[in-house]
Design a protein around this motif. Structure first.
Motif, PDB file in Angstrom:
ATOM      1  N   ASP A 251       0.840  -1.200   0.000  1.00 33.73           N
ATOM      2  CA  ASP A 251       0.000   0.000   0.000  1.00 33.73           C
ATOM      3  C   ASP A 251       0.874   1.248   0.000  1.00 33.73           C
ATOM      4  OD1 ASP A 251      -2.529  -1.179  -0.062  1.00 33.73           O
ATOM      5  OD2 ASP A 251      -2.656  -1.325   2.129  1.00 33.73           O
ATOM      6  N   GLU A 252       1.935   1.215   0.796  1.00 34.69           N
ATOM      7  CA  GLU A 252       2.870   2.348   0.846  1.00 34.69           C
ATOM      8  C   GLU A 252       3.603   2.504  -0.483  1.00 34.69           C
ATOM      9  OE1 GLU A 252       6.694   4.019   3.452  1.00 34.69           O
ATOM     10  OE2 GLU A 252       5.924   1.993   3.806  1.00 34.69           O
ATOM     11  N   VAL A 253       4.052   1.397  -1.045  1.00 38.20           N
ATOM     12  CA  VAL A 253       4.755   1.441  -2.332  1.00 38.20           C
ATOM     13  C   VAL A 253       3.854   2.031  -3.416  1.00 38.20           C
ATOM     14  CG1 VAL A 253       5.667  -0.009  -4.203  1.00 38.20           C
ATOM     15  CG2 VAL A 253       6.380  -0.413  -1.841  1.00 38.20           C
ATOM     16  N   ALA A 254       2.606   1.560  -3.483  1.00 37.05           N
ATOM     17  CA  ALA A 254       1.688   2.060  -4.504  1.00 37.05           C
ATOM     18  C   ALA A 254       1.438   3.553  -4.338  1.00 37.05           C
ATOM     19  CB  ALA A 254       0.362   1.289  -4.432  1.00 37.05           C
ATOM     20  N   ALA A 255       1.252   3.991  -3.099  1.00 41.49           N
ATOM     21  CA  ALA A 255       1.018   5.417  -2.849  1.00 41.49           C
ATOM     22  C   ALA A 255       2.222   6.253  -3.268  1.00 41.49           C
ATOM     23  CB  ALA A 255       0.697   5.644  -1.378  1.00 41.49           C
ATOM     24  N   LEU A 256       3.422   5.766  -2.974  1.00 42.06           N
ATOM     25  CA  LEU A 256       4.632   6.508  -3.341  1.00 42.06           C
ATOM     26  C   LEU A 256       4.833   6.528  -4.856  1.00 42.06           C
ATOM     27  CD1 LEU A 256       7.103   5.283  -0.564  1.00 42.06           C
ATOM     28  CD2 LEU A 256       6.180   7.597  -0.828  1.00 42.06           C
ATOM     29  N   LEU A 257       4.539   5.420  -5.536  1.00 48.19           N
ATOM     30  CA  LEU A 257       4.656   5.388  -6.987  1.00 48.19           C
ATOM     31  C   LEU A 257       3.720   6.401  -7.632  1.00 48.19           C
ATOM     32  CD1 LEU A 257       4.969   1.568  -7.711  1.00 48.19           C
ATOM     33  CD2 LEU A 257       6.435   3.328  -8.712  1.00 48.19           C
ATOM     34  N   ILE A 258       2.492   6.442  -7.177  1.00 44.89           N
ATOM     35  CA  ILE A 258       1.509   7.361  -7.752  1.00 44.89           C
ATOM     36  C   ILE A 258       1.904   8.808  -7.466  1.00 44.89           C
ATOM     37  CG2 ILE A 258      -0.893   8.112  -7.583  1.00 44.89           C
ATOM     38  CD1 ILE A 258      -1.593   5.094  -7.164  1.00 44.89           C
ATOM     39  N   ALA A 259       2.396   9.067  -6.253  1.00 44.29           N
ATOM     40  CA  ALA A 259       2.840  10.417  -5.912  1.00 44.29           C
ATOM     41  C   ALA A 259       4.064  10.812  -6.730  1.00 44.29           C
ATOM     42  CB  ALA A 259       3.143  10.512  -4.421  1.00 44.29           C
ATOM     43  N   ALA A 260       4.997   9.894  -6.909  1.00 43.74           N
ATOM     44  CA  ALA A 260       6.193  10.187  -7.708  1.00 43.74           C
ATOM     45  C   ALA A 260       5.815  10.480  -9.156  1.00 43.74           C
ATOM     46  CB  ALA A 260       7.174   9.027  -7.628  1.00 43.74           C
ATOM     47  N   ASP A 261       4.851   9.739  -9.685  1.00 42.11           N
ATOM     48  CA  ASP A 261       4.388  10.002 -11.048  1.00 42.11           C
ATOM     49  C   ASP A 261       3.773  11.393 -11.170  1.00 42.11           C
ATOM     50  OD1 ASP A 261       5.231   7.641 -12.141  1.00 42.11           O
ATOM     51  OD2 ASP A 261       3.277   6.655 -12.064  1.00 42.11           O
ATOM     52  N   ALA A 262       3.200  11.880 -10.087  1.00 39.95           N
ATOM     53  CA  ALA A 262       2.591  13.211 -10.095  1.00 39.95           C
ATOM     54  C   ALA A 262       3.621  14.322  -9.904  1.00 39.95           C
ATOM     55  CB  ALA A 262       1.515  13.299  -9.013  1.00 39.95           C
ATOM     56  N   GLY A 263       4.901  13.947  -9.764  1.00 40.93           N
ATOM     57  CA  GLY A 263       5.956  14.944  -9.670  1.00 40.93           C
ATOM     58  C   GLY A 263       6.483  15.196  -8.281  1.00 40.93           C
ATOM     59  N   ASP A 264       6.093  14.366  -7.313  1.00 43.65           N
ATOM     60  CA  ASP A 264       6.558  14.535  -5.938  1.00 43.65           C
ATOM     61  C   ASP A 264       7.971  13.963  -5.817  1.00 43.65           C
ATOM     62  OD1 ASP A 264       7.072  14.298  -3.187  1.00 43.65           O
ATOM     63  OD2 ASP A 264       4.969  13.931  -2.698  1.00 43.65           O
ATOM     64  N   THR A 265       8.973  14.825  -5.798  1.00 41.47           N
ATOM     65  CA  THR A 265      10.364  14.363  -5.756  1.00 41.47           C
ATOM     66  C   THR A 265      10.711  13.707  -4.430  1.00 41.47           C
ATOM     67  OG1 THR A 265      11.083  16.583  -5.097  1.00 41.47           O
ATOM     68  CG2 THR A 265      11.143  16.054  -7.451  1.00 41.47           C
ATOM     69  N   ASP A 266      10.070  14.155  -3.348  1.00 35.92           N
ATOM     70  CA  ASP A 266      10.313  13.514  -2.059  1.00 35.92           C
ATOM     71  C   ASP A 266       9.800  12.074  -2.068  1.00 35.92           C
ATOM     72  OD1 ASP A 266      11.060  13.557   0.829  1.00 35.92           O
ATOM     73  OD2 ASP A 266       8.889  13.305   1.107  1.00 35.92           O
ATOM     74  N   GLU A 268       9.624  10.188  -4.687  1.00 29.98           N
ATOM     75  CA  GLU A 268      10.577   9.429  -5.505  1.00 29.98           C
ATOM     76  C   GLU A 268      11.779   9.004  -4.673  1.00 29.98           C
ATOM     77  OE1 GLU A 268      11.052   7.445  -8.550  1.00 29.98           O
ATOM     78  OE2 GLU A 268      10.177   9.259  -9.438  1.00 29.98           O
ATOM     79  N   THR A 269      12.303   9.932  -3.875  1.00 27.58           N
ATOM     80  CA  THR A 269      13.462   9.638  -3.035  1.00 27.58           C
ATOM     81  C   THR A 269      13.131   8.561  -2.013  1.00 27.58           C
ATOM     82  OG1 THR A 269      14.315  11.882  -3.309  1.00 27.58           O
ATOM     83  CG2 THR A 269      15.128  10.634  -1.421  1.00 27.58           C
ATOM     84  N   ARG A 270      11.978   8.689  -1.367  1.00 24.71           N
ATOM     85  CA  ARG A 270      11.577   7.703  -0.357  1.00 24.71           C
ATOM     86  C   ARG A 270      11.332   6.345  -0.988  1.00 24.71           C
ATOM     87  NH1 ARG A 270       6.471  10.461   1.696  1.00 24.71           N
ATOM     88  NH2 ARG A 270       6.162   8.507   2.816  1.00 24.71           N
ATOM     89  N   LEU A 271      10.738   6.337  -2.173  1.00 22.59           N
ATOM     90  CA  LEU A 271      10.449   5.084  -2.863  1.00 22.59           C
ATOM     91  C   LEU A 271      11.738   4.361  -3.224  1.00 22.59           C
ATOM     92  CD1 LEU A 271       8.199   3.313  -4.161  1.00 22.59           C
ATOM     93  CD2 LEU A 271       8.524   4.655  -6.248  1.00 22.59           C
ATOM     94  N   HIS A 272      12.700   5.091  -3.761  1.00 21.51           N
ATOM     95  CA  HIS A 272      13.975   4.484  -4.136  1.00 21.51           C
ATOM     96  C   HIS A 272      14.695   3.930  -2.910  1.00 21.51           C
ATOM     97  CE1 HIS A 272      18.316   4.481  -5.226  1.00 21.51           C
ATOM     98  NE2 HIS A 272      17.841   3.927  -6.318  1.00 21.51           N
ATOM     99  N   SER A 273      14.662   4.678  -1.823  1.00 19.57           N
ATOM    100  CA  SER A 273      15.300   4.223  -0.590  1.00 19.57           C
ATOM    101  C   SER A 273      14.634   2.947  -0.079  1.00 19.57           C
ATOM    102  CB  SER A 273      15.234   5.320   0.466  1.00 19.57           C
ATOM    103  OG  SER A 273      15.775   4.877   1.694  1.00 19.57           O
ATOM    104  N   LEU A 274      13.314   2.913  -0.127  1.00 19.82           N
ATOM    105  CA  LEU A 274      12.573   1.735   0.326  1.00 19.82           C
ATOM    106  C   LEU A 274      12.913   0.531  -0.545  1.00 19.82           C
ATOM    107  CD1 LEU A 274      10.382   0.858   2.381  1.00 19.82           C
ATOM    108  CD2 LEU A 274       8.668   1.444   0.644  1.00 19.82           C
ATOM    109  N   TYR A 275      12.975   0.737  -1.838  1.00 20.89           N
ATOM    110  CA  TYR A 275      13.273  -0.362  -2.761  1.00 20.89           C
ATOM    111  C   TYR A 275      14.659  -0.948  -2.512  1.00 20.89           C
ATOM    112  CZ  TYR A 275      14.246  -2.858  -7.109  1.00 20.89           C
ATOM    113  OH  TYR A 275      14.593  -3.820  -8.024  1.00 20.89           O
ATOM    114  N   THR A 276      15.630  -0.088  -2.363  1.00 23.91           N
ATOM    115  CA  THR A 276      17.009  -0.570  -2.236  1.00 23.91           C
ATOM    116  C   THR A 276      17.320  -1.126  -0.849  1.00 23.91           C
ATOM    117  OG1 THR A 276      17.741   1.691  -1.734  1.00 23.91           O
ATOM    118  CG2 THR A 276      17.898   0.968  -4.022  1.00 23.91           C
TER     119      THR A 276
END
Length: 304
Positions: A251-266, A268-276
């Motif tokens: 649920d968190e991953v999906a929310a971050l992906l959708i927010a990153a697609d909308a241009g939320d750079t923060d 994107e950063t949090r999503l990449h950190s979570l993934y790695t």
């Protein structure tokens, strides 16, 4: 008319090759191509036949090509077969590489990156192949200098399948839903999970399949452009029950992906950190692969 892309003011990460998109010793084949959206699609359709949709016109002896992971190997196989012909020289369908949407997209992304343009693969579901059905699908997302634009290189512009396969709209009403959008809609009860899968009547469908697609979308975004039948981390098996902790993470991953697609750079950063950082989400040195032309599961070493 094909559009020549301009260099975009975005981070360079998606303009750099990954191990999967790197053409290696075949780079000269891509250097001579013009990186246009229309031309790139024509090249990849010329090189790759779909292993299911066009199976009756492809050789059973080359089915194993669906498991080619690296663009360098794909191009090498093509050149071996076609005598070092230019990628724009017509290939008869019967002699094309066998692949799927992931391969059309990865090769298109490779061409664009070879010319310095940010491009990435987006994993999700297309509703434009069969009415009422959401096929698992992979398309290109490129930055055209102004915005990220979605392109389906597998679909010819004059096919009539989409109003414009060179500019597919984004959002929840799009004919292409990202895995994150599909996951959120299924979780909210807005879309029927039984309408999502490989194909109508195929055993790989439903809520668990939508969940697994979210793993693939995340991996592809950050350069692990794996096959659509690879399995790693916490991806559940077809009959496995949904784990509450995993669902909360996704649920968190999906929310971050959708927010990153909308241009939320923060985001994107949090999503990449979570993934790695989370071993449940990213592949390690090996994956479990369930090839549609193989015999059961095979463990594949990703180190080259």
């Amino acid at each position: 008319m094909a559009m020549m892309l301009s260099m975009p003011p975005v981070p360079a990460d998606w303009a750099r090759h990954t191990p999967y998109s790197d053409p290696g010793s075949q780079a000269a084949l891509l250097d001579v191509l013009e990186p246009t959206d229309r031309g790139t699609g024509a090249v990849v359709r010329n090189l790759i036949g779909h292993y299911r949709a066009e199976a009756d016109q492809l050789s059973p002896q080359t089915q194993d090509e669906v498991n080619l992971r690296w663009v360098a190997e794909m191009l090498g196989r093509d050149q071996d077969r076609h005598g070092a012909a230019a990628l724009t020289d017509p290939r008869p369908l019967a002699s094309r590489l066998q692949g799927c949407c992931r391969d059309h997209t990865l090769l298109a992304v490779s061409i664009l990156r070879q010319h310095g343009f940010p491009a990435r693969s987006r994993v999700g579901f297309a509703s434009y192949f069969v009415p009422g059905w959401h096929h698992d699908h992979v398309i290109v997302e490129l930055h055209d200098g102004d915005r990220w634009r979605r392109v389906d290189p597998e679909v010819a512009p004059d096919s009539g399948m989409l109003p414009d396969p060179l500019d597919i709209p984004a959002g929840p009403d799009s004919p292409f839903l990202t895995a994150a959008e599909a996951f959120r809609a299924v979780r909210a009860g807005e879309l029927d999970p039984e309408s999502f899968g490989v194909a109508p009547g195929h055993p790989l469908h439903g809520e668990g399949f939508v969940l697994a697609e979210l793993f693939w979308e995340l991996a592809h975004r950050y350069g692990d452009e794996l096959l659509l039948w690879d399995d790693w981390g916490a991806i559940p098996g077809p009959e496995e029950e949904m784990d509450a902790a995993l669902l909360a993470l996704l649920d968190e991953v999906a929310a971050l992906l959708i927010a990153a697609d909308a241009g939320d750079t923060d985001a994107e950063t949090r999503l990449h950190s979570l993934y790695t950082s989370d071993d449940r989400l990213h592949p390690g040195e090996t994956v479990r692969s369930f090839s549609p032309v193989g015999d059961g599961m095979a463990e594949v070493d990703l180190r080259r």
